[in-house]
Design a protein around this motif. Sequence first.
Motif, PDB file in Angstrom:
ATOM      1  N   THR A  73       0.812  -1.216   0.000  1.00  0.00           N
ATOM      2  CA  THR A  73       0.000   0.000   0.000  1.00  0.00           C
ATOM      3  C   THR A  73       0.847   1.269   0.000  1.00  0.00           C
ATOM      4  N   SER A  79      -1.935   2.829  -4.473  1.00  0.00           N
ATOM      5  CA  SER A  79      -2.855   3.671  -3.704  1.00  0.00           C
ATOM      6  C   SER A  79      -3.773   4.457  -4.643  1.00  0.00           C
ATOM      7  N   GLN A 100      -3.100  -6.403   1.920  1.00  0.00           N
ATOM      8  CA  GLN A 100      -1.837  -6.365   1.175  1.00  0.00           C
ATOM      9  C   GLN A 100      -1.044  -7.644   1.421  1.00  0.00           C
TER      10      GLN A 100
END
Length: 338
Positions: A73, A79, A100
């Motif tokens: 992330t 993102s 993740q």
Amino acid sequence: MNKKRTTLKDIANVLHISTAAVSKALNDDARISIKTKKAVKQVAEELNYQPNHLASALRKGKSNLVGVIVPRTNSNFFSSVVENMEEVLNKAGYNIIITQSNESFEKECKNIDALLYTQVDGIIASMANETVDLSYYEKIKSKGIPLILFDRGENDLNVDYVGIDDYQSSHMIVDHLVAQGCKRIAHIGGFRRTRIFNNRIRGYVDAIKKHKLPTEDELLIESGLTLDDGRLQIEKLLALKNRPDAVYVASDYAALGALQVLKEKNIKVPQDIKLVGFGNEPFTSLVTPSITSVSQHSAQIGRLAAETFLGYIEKEVVKQTLNKIILESQLIVRDSSK
């Protein structure tokens, strides 16, 4: 502190009504009076009642949740994909659960199990670097849950995929470096087991051959593409008897690591060695010299992945086939390769 979860029965006991009446009141059932609804909602708030969404999803067969799996992330690319994906899904009444993998196959498998347990209505994923065994992704398909892959995917799964043309992106980079006068171009790539990195390597090799430049094994390195990998692999290239005059790195983070070492050794970029990264992370325009990189159109990928999922929500039976949406990448030329 009492950690016991408040139930419908707790609310019913306080008000001396049935749990069915409480459930209907909380769902604004027209058969329940306004007075009772108000009383139920007040007690529910006082007791800190939280609906059991998992039970609701099992009962309704729909959770309005979409699971998202990303390798990490802390990347602007991922993102940005997630931000735009969420915007589209939220407008359609869906929320997302982000997990993740940290590039770990084992963690990715646990993420998939957790999302399936949560009864998500679909999964949108980008695979971990370590992933070779596709059985966990096949498990998603076997449950009739739409699976959308982006950036990193595998044709063998026969599902929808959204990404850029990695093979052609490598041609674009090599063409640019050749136009700048480079004659010995090295590539710090990812591992071939990951399809996108294999495609970038294939594109690099074919473009080098197209321009009739040297295709020596020592000029092609596979790595994890972290910042530290960039530092380590550029050291290997600089140690060559005939070192390269340009380095194409398949990740901006590894390109940044390479740039750090070049500056520490007082090797001028781009005068002595030209440098190109991949991903167009925000820092590429902020460092000195700024790093030439490839834009992957993250916002568009996020929106298209979400829209592709939404195309399945009204279908009683999900039958997916290999459907690839391929976007053209864009080379952002900056000081490191001029």
